[in-house]
Write an enzyme that holds these catalytic residues in place. Structure first.
Site, PDB file in Angstrom:
ATOM      1  N   VAL A 148       0.830  -1.210   0.000  1.00 38.31           N
ATOM      2  CA  VAL A 148       0.000   0.000   0.000  1.00 38.31           C
ATOM      3  C   VAL A 148       0.865   1.262   0.000  1.00 38.31           C
ATOM      4  CG1 VAL A 148      -1.789   1.286   1.227  1.00 38.31           C
ATOM      5  CG2 VAL A 148      -1.851  -1.224   1.213  1.00 38.31           C
ATOM      6  N   GLY A 160     -10.998  -1.809   1.637  1.00 43.84           N
ATOM      7  CA  GLY A 160     -10.057  -1.164   0.726  1.00 43.84           C
ATOM      8  C   GLY A 160     -10.559   0.089   0.045  1.00 43.84           C
ATOM      9  N   LYS A 219     -12.841  -6.172  10.426  1.00 47.79           N
ATOM     10  CA  LYS A 219     -13.651  -5.199   9.676  1.00 47.79           C
ATOM     11  C   LYS A 219     -15.084  -5.157  10.195  1.00 47.79           C
ATOM     12  CE  LYS A 219     -10.710  -5.950   5.662  1.00 47.79           C
ATOM     13  NZ  LYS A 219     -10.542  -6.840   4.493  1.00 47.79           N
ATOM     14  N   GLY A 250      -5.443  -4.613  -2.437  1.00 53.17           N
ATOM     15  CA  GLY A 250      -4.544  -4.281  -3.530  1.00 53.17           C
ATOM     16  C   GLY A 250      -3.935  -2.918  -3.263  1.00 53.17           C
ATOM     17  N   GLY A 268      -1.422 -14.432  -5.869  1.00 53.11           N
ATOM     18  CA  GLY A 268      -1.112 -13.354  -4.935  1.00 53.11           C
ATOM     19  C   GLY A 268      -2.322 -12.838  -4.179  1.00 53.11           C
ATOM     20  N   LYS A 297      -6.627  -2.101  10.025  1.00 54.75           N
ATOM     21  CA  LYS A 297      -7.866  -2.631  10.615  1.00 54.75           C
ATOM     22  C   LYS A 297      -7.602  -3.416  11.894  1.00 54.75           C
ATOM     23  CE  LYS A 297      -6.893  -5.518   6.900  1.00 54.75           C
ATOM     24  NZ  LYS A 297      -6.798  -5.264   5.481  1.00 54.75           N
ATOM     25  N   ILE A 312     -13.338   0.760  -1.361  1.00 54.30           N
ATOM     26  CA  ILE A 312     -14.770   1.081  -1.349  1.00 54.30           C
ATOM     27  C   ILE A 312     -15.069   2.140  -0.300  1.00 54.30           C
ATOM     28  CG2 ILE A 312     -17.091   0.152  -1.138  1.00 54.30           C
ATOM     29  CD1 ILE A 312     -15.965  -2.612  -1.639  1.00 54.30           C
TER      30      ILE A 312
HETATM   31  N1  LIG Z   1      -2.363  -4.912   1.065  1.00 59.08           N
HETATM   32  C1  LIG Z   1      -3.655  -4.578   0.985  1.00 59.08           C
HETATM   33  O1  LIG Z   1      -4.296  -4.868  -0.009  1.00 59.08           O
HETATM   34  C2  LIG Z   1      -4.325  -3.834   2.114  1.00 59.08           C
HETATM   35  C3  LIG Z   1      -5.680  -3.471   1.988  1.00 59.08           C
HETATM   36  C4  LIG Z   1      -6.300  -2.747   3.017  1.00 59.08           C
HETATM   37  C5  LIG Z   1      -5.572  -2.430   4.152  1.00 59.08           C
HETATM   38  N2  LIG Z   1      -4.262  -2.839   4.262  1.00 59.08           N
HETATM   39  C6  LIG Z   1      -3.538  -2.491   5.482  1.00 59.08           C
HETATM   40  O2  LIG Z   1      -2.481  -1.615   5.127  1.00 59.08           O
HETATM   41  C7  LIG Z   1      -1.374  -1.834   5.994  1.00 59.08           C
HETATM   42  C8  LIG Z   1      -0.131  -2.135   5.162  1.00 59.08           C
HETATM   43  O3  LIG Z   1      -0.340  -3.289   4.376  1.00 59.08           O
HETATM   44  P1  LIG Z   1       0.702  -3.712   3.247  1.00 59.08           P
HETATM   45  O4  LIG Z   1       0.053  -4.835   2.530  1.00 59.08           O
HETATM   46  O5  LIG Z   1       1.137  -2.530   2.467  1.00 59.08           O
HETATM   47  O6  LIG Z   1       1.934  -4.276   4.149  1.00 59.08           O
HETATM   48  P2  LIG Z   1       3.431  -4.640   3.672  1.00 59.08           P
HETATM   49  O7  LIG Z   1       3.469  -4.809   2.195  1.00 59.08           O
HETATM   50  O8  LIG Z   1       3.853  -5.760   4.535  1.00 59.08           O
HETATM   51  O9  LIG Z   1       4.272  -3.332   4.025  1.00 59.08           O
HETATM   52  C9  LIG Z   1       4.572  -2.966   5.349  1.00 59.08           C
HETATM   53  C10 LIG Z   1       5.560  -1.807   5.297  1.00 59.08           C
HETATM   54  O10 LIG Z   1       5.711  -1.300   6.603  1.00 59.08           O
HETATM   55  C11 LIG Z   1       7.099  -1.283   6.938  1.00 59.08           C
HETATM   56  N3  LIG Z   1       7.241  -1.618   8.344  1.00 59.08           N
HETATM   57  C12 LIG Z   1       6.765  -2.708   8.993  1.00 59.08           C
HETATM   58  N4  LIG Z   1       7.109  -2.684  10.287  1.00 59.08           N
HETATM   59  C13 LIG Z   1       7.848  -1.554  10.455  1.00 59.08           C
HETATM   60  C14 LIG Z   1       8.507  -0.969  11.564  1.00 59.08           C
HETATM   61  N5  LIG Z   1       8.482  -1.562  12.765  1.00 59.08           N
HETATM   62  N6  LIG Z   1       9.143   0.201  11.385  1.00 59.08           N
HETATM   63  C15 LIG Z   1       9.185   0.786  10.173  1.00 59.08           C
HETATM   64  N7  LIG Z   1       8.586   0.284   9.094  1.00 59.08           N
HETATM   65  C16 LIG Z   1       7.920  -0.874   9.230  1.00 59.08           C
HETATM   66  C17 LIG Z   1       7.766  -2.314   6.060  1.00 59.08           C
HETATM   67  O11 LIG Z   1       9.135  -1.953   5.896  1.00 59.08           O
HETATM   68  P3  LIG Z   1      10.125  -2.780   4.937  1.00 59.08           P
HETATM   69  O12 LIG Z   1       9.686  -2.451   3.541  1.00 59.08           O
HETATM   70  O13 LIG Z   1      11.477  -2.228   5.247  1.00 59.08           O
HETATM   71  O14 LIG Z   1       9.946  -4.215   5.304  1.00 59.08           O
HETATM   72  C18 LIG Z   1       6.959  -2.206   4.792  1.00 59.08           C
HETATM   73  O15 LIG Z   1       7.449  -1.194   3.964  1.00 59.08           O
HETATM   74  C19 LIG Z   1      -1.797  -2.962   6.929  1.00 59.08           C
HETATM   75  O16 LIG Z   1      -2.355  -2.409   8.099  1.00 59.08           O
HETATM   76  C20 LIG Z   1      -2.902  -3.665   6.163  1.00 59.08           C
HETATM   77  O17 LIG Z   1      -3.833  -4.308   6.998  1.00 59.08           O
HETATM   78  C21 LIG Z   1      -3.634  -3.514   3.262  1.00 59.08           C
END
Ligand SMILES: NC(=O)c1ccc[n+]([C@@H]2O[C@H](COP(=O)([O-])OP(=O)(O)OC[C@H]3O[C@@H](n4cnc5c(N)ncnc54)[C@H](OP(=O)(O)O)[C@@H]3O)[C@@H](O)[C@H]2O)c1
Ligand SMILES: NC(=O)c1ccc[n+]([C@@H]2O[C@H](COP(=O)([O-])OP(=O)(O)OC[C@H]3O[C@@H](n4cnc5c(N)ncnc54)[C@H](OP(=O)(O)O)[C@@H]3O)[C@@H](O)[C@H]2O)c1
Lengths: 427, 427
Positions: B11, B129, B200, B297, B182, B100, B131
């Site tokens: 994200v 997401g 949620k 996504g 994925g 969440k 929506i």
């Molecule tokens: N993916 C989705 O489709 C989606 C949809 C809705 C909501 N969300 C929410 O959005 C959030 C992020 O999701 P994501 O899928 O983007 O996660 P992700 O791909 O795992 O990315 C997490 C990011 O946070 C960084 N991070 C994690 N722990 C950290 C720490 N202690 N200090 C500093 N940086 C830290 C990581 O750093 P590094 O890059 O260095 O590892 C990485 O860049 C979550 O709360 C998730 O529930 C995601």
């Protein structure tokens, strides 16, 4: 917080009901109680729903707007609604309106007045009734870039088309049924001819593209040309016929139109039944979104009005102000001739070798590319000679190229009749 | 306006892309330019998308939040996300989060801190997401009374169930396919067992009913018990199986749960395919509404995050503040045993006279009323004796009554096996 309601008809009565029955919940949500200080009507002497306190009725709308902090306009029409809203704004009241006709015709005057006075102007109920669409587009999608909006925004025509499809009725019979059920007015022109949808298309396009679009910019065609036969053939070929409000952005600008279209049965809009509305939005980052619900009716519309009343009242209590008109993009608004869509053309031709090739050649000459062509069995013609029914679907083409193609095809010796030409959207 | 982004994963990268590529549009919409002042990550040395300016990366998230007016948290997890958000709020920054898990576990701590500091806390991306659902429920429906929310809020399980239905796969095969594409993580537990949906559900219920609901209040059952056979029989009897997040209000209070359910094929939720999400809302005045789109996504989620960023940034420029936590209703949160739903029960019984009556009598004894009963032809049993498959649909019943009924039915001599017990929703 003093609230004035202008109009006590289908919507106004339900606004009054919610203000009365939900008073304590509303107070909790706003942080102050909402006091209904008056209800303007044309005639105070006629019978009203018992929820309406007759002591609050007044024929002096002008006087009423000067006594309120929030003015709710649910009377409709251009005048005196415009003058009353401008007067309310001048007096520093926040205003909430459900009046799509007024906004589509003269929105910028109202937006400018509200902006100058620093008051809120909210209008969720003006587009697709109860469906939250104005707020999502103005606020949720404001960090994204909307590419296209496809809406079923008129419940009457959707009900009519649905009846034609599910019960095989012709247009007139379906309209009569809609009238009997109160879905269509005695004079159904505004709905059937797409004027109501065009007003909503203008408002949606303005919001989605940060550009002023008035109802006069909207290319409009209603459903009066749709036959029972069109509906049957649409389904046989995998489509539903829907009256769509379409606003789309291209490199050249914005194009806004209302017309009946073939929508693939697999598209979420095809499943929108009866008098329901739905707005399908395509945005660059968000992808495809759809908002579905009741587009009209007293209580649903009043729900949207009350959401706005709570928002503007909260701003009065907590400070702050909602979004103002956003027309910074000022994209060129393009004529219908700029739109490129896919088409389905149905033609009856003589059933003899070479005809298909001849027809295809005419399309090619005009630069209209054929995506699919099928031949359906047809009964003998009136002259006893066999004929065939061709159904052609084109790739995207301009209206001009398509019209020229159809005219040339109609002139061919082997062509008996061009039965219908319909746009295909959402595919 | 200084913006800090915490996290640069799926994200975060897309948030950075939108902030960078849409900078001038965003400035026009906010009324001030948004300057990205830093991006916190765990490891600054790893390879990133070229849109990410490496000079902005930092491993010092704590320092970063003190240098920003708007803090966007897209790192996920409970800690250090919670501490960082609280620190940002303390420093007077507005915060936007997609987290969440954190909100469902400890939302009230964050809401209270934001309220005390007088700053905005927005979280549209945390539910479904892209929506827009948080804003419509918090703002558009705030003048109405929500009765029920039914959501398909987990794209992974919807994809899996859809594949089971369209390709006849069993659960494991469908999960593997989702992983290959994925849509599902290497460890799919959070999705498959309904934990993600439960978070949620808690957030949606809190908003819809103005009552604090945490993930611990949510009764949760995943889809791991759903078989290919369940899906086939669901369709034969007119239903699709969906994992639903359900929040409903009764006279006694609020009940929130997540479980697989049979949804009539004619219900708008049944048509939600693939990894799409949709939230169906029933409100007293508005009637039925549905919000549909991509629930996950990078780009779709970033669109929702940016909508929030623009809202909170606008408040900084124009003054004002968004809605605060609304928990005034404080309705009792009821256990699962309080829920009354319809059930479909499939049973294999001996194919001999009187069995149907015996089974029906057990339901009657337990006060569970049968709405429909049908008998489907079945192959011979392993012992060569004929058996019959009964499919019973009940009227609303409590879980307790239903469980007792099923246990008693299973004990009958003539009953070979209770094949499945599934709830029916949206009918
Ligand atoms: N993916 C989705 O489709 C989606 C949809 C809705 C909501 N969300 C929410 O959005 C959030 C992020 O999701 P994501 O899928 O983007 O996660 P992700 O791909 O795992 O990315 C997490 C990011 O946070 C960084 N991070 C994690 N722990 C950290 C720490 N202690 N200090 C500093 N940086 C830290 C990581 O750093 P590094 O890059 O260095 O590892 C990485 O860049 C979550 O709360 C998730 O529930 C995601
Ligand atoms: N109906 C819907 O489902 C729906 C849905 C979305 C938006 N809207 C919009 O909501 C607005 C109201 O629609 P409606 O269906 O409620 O209309 P309606 O039933 O015709 O009611 C109009 C009300 O306004 C009053 N009124 C009209 N002209 C007036 C004047 N000059 N001075 C004072 N009062 C006046 C009428 O007074 P009397 O009662 O004395 O005649 C009546 O109470 C329109 O803008 C419409 O487009 C309606």
């Amino acid at each position: 917080m003093r609230v004035a309601v202008l109009g006590c008809g289908v919507v106004g009565t339900e606004v009054v009901r919610l203000l009365t029955t939900q008073a304590s919940d509303l107070a909790a949500r706003v942080g102050a109680s909402l006091e209904l200080v008056g209800i303007a009507v044309r005639d105070t002497s006629i019978e009203r729903d018992p929820v309406v306190d007759r002591a609050l009725l007044t024929e002096d709308a002008e006087g009423l707007v000067e006594r309120a902090d929030v003015v709710v306009e649910v009377m409709g029409g251009i005048e005196p609604a415009r003058t009353l809203l401008l007067r309310a704004i001048e007096h520093g009241a926040a205003v909430v309106t459900a009046n799509k006709a007024l906004l589509a015709q003269d929105g910028p005057t109202l937006y400018a007045a509200a902006d100058a006075a620093g008051v809120d102007l909210y209008f969720e109920a003006a587009v697709a009734g109860a469906i939250p669409i104005v707020r999502p587009v103005r606020e949720s999608l404001v960090g994204d870039r909307v590419q296209r909006v496809l809406g079923i925004v008129n419940g009457t025509t959707n009900y009519v088309l649905d009846k034609m499809s599910t019960e095989g009725l012709d247009l007139d019979a379906a309209v009569k049924e809609a009238q009997a059920l109160g879905y269509a007015e005695a004079d159904p022109t505004a709905d059937v001819e797409g004027y109501d949808a065009a007003a909503k298309a203008a408002i949606l396009a303005s919001l989605a593209f940060h550009t002023r679009v008035s109802i006069d910019d909207v290319d409009r065609e209603g459903i009066s040309g749709i036959t029972a036969d069109d509906v049957v053939w649409a389904e046989r070929t995998g489509y539903a016929i829907k009256l769509l409000a379409i606003a789309e952005r291209s490199d050249q600008g914005v194009q806004v139109r209302v017309h009946p279209a073939l929508v693939p049965l697999t598209h979420p809009l095809a499943g929108v039944r009866g008098a329901y509305n739905a707005v399908f939005v395509e945005a660059e980052a968000a992808g495809e979104l759809m908002f579905y619900g009741r587009g009209a009716g007293g209580a649903p519309t009043a729900s949207a009005v009350l959401g706005d009343v709570v928002s503007v009242a909260r701003h009065r209590v907590l400070g702050g102000k909602g979004p103002v008109e956003s027309s910074y993009a000022a994209l060129p608004v393009l004529p219908a001739s700029a739109a490129r869509t896919r088409y389905q053309v149905r033609i009856d031709v003589d059933d003899r070798p070479g005809v298909l090739a001849t027809v295809a050649a005419v399309f090619a000459t005009h630069g209209v590319s054929i995506e699919a062509m099928r031949q359906a069995p047809a009964p003998l013609g009136p002259d006893g000679v066999g004929f065939a029914r061709l159904i052609l679907t084109t790739h995207q083409a301009s209206e001009e190229a398509l019209s020229a193609t159809v005219a040339a095809v109609a002139d061919l010796d082997a062509v008996r009749r061009v039965i219908s030409v319909l746009r295909v959207e959402g595919a």
